[in-house]
Design an enzyme around this catalytic site. Structure first.
Site, PDB file in Angstrom:
ATOM      1  CE  LYS A  50      -8.733  -0.919   2.700  1.00  0.00           C
ATOM      2  NZ  LYS A  50      -7.387  -1.341   3.083  1.00  0.00           N
ATOM      3  CD  GLN A  94      -4.151  -1.886   1.822  1.00  0.00           C
ATOM      4  OE1 GLN A  94      -5.032  -1.120   2.190  1.00  0.00           O
ATOM      5  NE2 GLN A  94      -4.302  -3.199   1.836  1.00  0.00           N
ATOM      6  CG  ASP A 117      -5.965  -0.691   9.324  1.00  0.00           C
ATOM      7  OD1 ASP A 117      -6.953  -1.311   8.896  1.00  0.00           O
ATOM      8  OD2 ASP A 117      -5.009  -0.333   8.623  1.00  0.00           O
TER       9      ASP A 117
HETATM   10  N1  GUN Z   1      -3.715  -5.427   4.130  1.00  0.00           N
HETATM   11  C1  GUN Z   1      -4.550  -6.492   4.166  1.00  0.00           C
HETATM   12  N2  GUN Z   1      -5.553  -6.258   5.026  1.00  0.00           N
HETATM   13  C2  GUN Z   1      -5.355  -5.036   5.540  1.00  0.00           C
HETATM   14  C3  GUN Z   1      -6.077  -4.236   6.470  1.00  0.00           C
HETATM   15  O1  GUN Z   1      -7.096  -4.617   7.036  1.00  0.00           O
HETATM   16  N3  GUN Z   1      -5.548  -3.018   6.719  1.00  0.00           N
HETATM   17  C4  GUN Z   1      -4.413  -2.578   6.146  1.00  0.00           C
HETATM   18  N4  GUN Z   1      -3.960  -1.377   6.475  1.00  0.00           N
HETATM   19  N5  GUN Z   1      -3.720  -3.284   5.277  1.00  0.00           N
HETATM   20  C5  GUN Z   1      -4.209  -4.505   4.978  1.00  0.00           C
END
Ligand code: GUN
Length: 281
Positions: A50, A94, A117
């Site tokens: 990211k 996350q 998200d």
């Molecule tokens: N963990 C696995 N997929 C995701 C996601 O799309 N967003 C976040 N914040 N954590 C994750």
């Protein structure tokens, strides 16, 4: 028949180029805060990716690493600070969080307008109602892939395997919004194979290697594999038995290089949207 392999990596690169061009039109560089709590190895890789995506899109990335033993209060204090920051347009915490930190109060603490998200109940409710500002990244990445390959869910039977809040449920809603007829299957579905065989568009989002075998797939179906598993040899793989299913499907996404890169591109898109909305406000 041999399937068309849907290239998520190439589409993500194209999408990110477009985002970068939109970012250049803004008065101020967008900012994304990424928070990682603890030392989950997979999460560390996701966060690193990211950070890289942000740099490719010319988005400022503020990454925070909190220790494994952090408390809910410590995390909420950081989120409160990020909610108030002018240079932060989007906030991503996350998942999964360490066991001692409950998920719900964390996701509810993120200001809905910074919730790139789309996990906050406000944004989930908007999605249900069909007027989302931010769509959750993985399902919206899948919709972009379908569009790119001219696959219209309208009138198709779509089967989603998995009912998680972050993938299965919102995936079903987005397909429904595009006029698909949607079935959601899960661990308590007694006749998974029969259900899957009905699918014109099959989305696998469970997290179990070889859950979807060739005998479960209709000839000419579109097969989307959202999962990211590691097999016994440590190799990345999805839920779909790729080589065998590719012989039957019309189109299929690979793992890696399918949905994953598109998920990340959609996070960049949501961050751009957040910045654009704040500039207008
Ligand atoms: N963990 C696995 N997929 C995701 C996601 O799309 N967003 C976040 N914040 N954590 C994750």
């Amino acid at each position: 028949m041999s399937a068309i392999i849907m290239d998520g990596k190439a589409l993500a690169a194209k999408t990110k180029e477009g985002i970068r061009a939109e970012v250049a039109k803004l008065q101020r560089k967008p900012g994304l805060a990424v928070v990682l709590v603890g030392d989950n190895g997979a999460s560390q890789v996701y966060v690193r990716n990211k950070v890289k995506d942000c740099s490719e899109c010319d988005i400022a990335c503020y990454d925070y690493y909190l220790p494994q033993e952090s408390t809910l209060e410590e995390l909420l204090a950081l989120i409160g600070e990020l909610n108030g920051r002018e240079d932060v347009d989007g906030i991503l915490v996350q998942l999964p969080l360490p066991a001692q930190i409950p998920e719900k109060p964390v996701l509810e603490a993120i200001a809905p307008e910074k919730d790139v998200d789309a996990f906050h109940p406000d944004n989930m409710g908007r999605l249900l109602r069909g007027d989302a500002i931010y769509q959750p990244c993985t399902p919206s990445g899948v919709m972009e892939m379908l569009k790119e390959y001219h696959i219209d869910p309208a009138g198709k039977h779509c089967v989603v395997v998995g009912r998680s809040n972050i993938v299965g449920k919102p995936m079903a809603l987005l397909l429904l919004q595009e006029n698909g007829t949607v079935t959601v299957c899960h661990s308590r579905t007694p006749d998974l194979k029969e259900q899957c065989l009905q699918a014109d568009i099959l989305v696998a989002a469970v997290g179990r290697e070889k859950l979807i075998t060739a005998d479960m797939v209709k000839e000419g179906a579109v097969v989307i594999d959202v999962a990211m598993n590691r097999n016994a040899a440590g190799k990345l793989c999805g839920d779909v038995d790729f080589p065998a299913v590719a012989e039957k499907a019309a189109c299929i996404t690979p793992v890696p290089g399918g949905v994953g890169p598109m998920t990340r591109a959609m996070l960049m898109k949501n961050t751009l949207t957040a910045a654009q909305r704040r500039q207008k406000a």
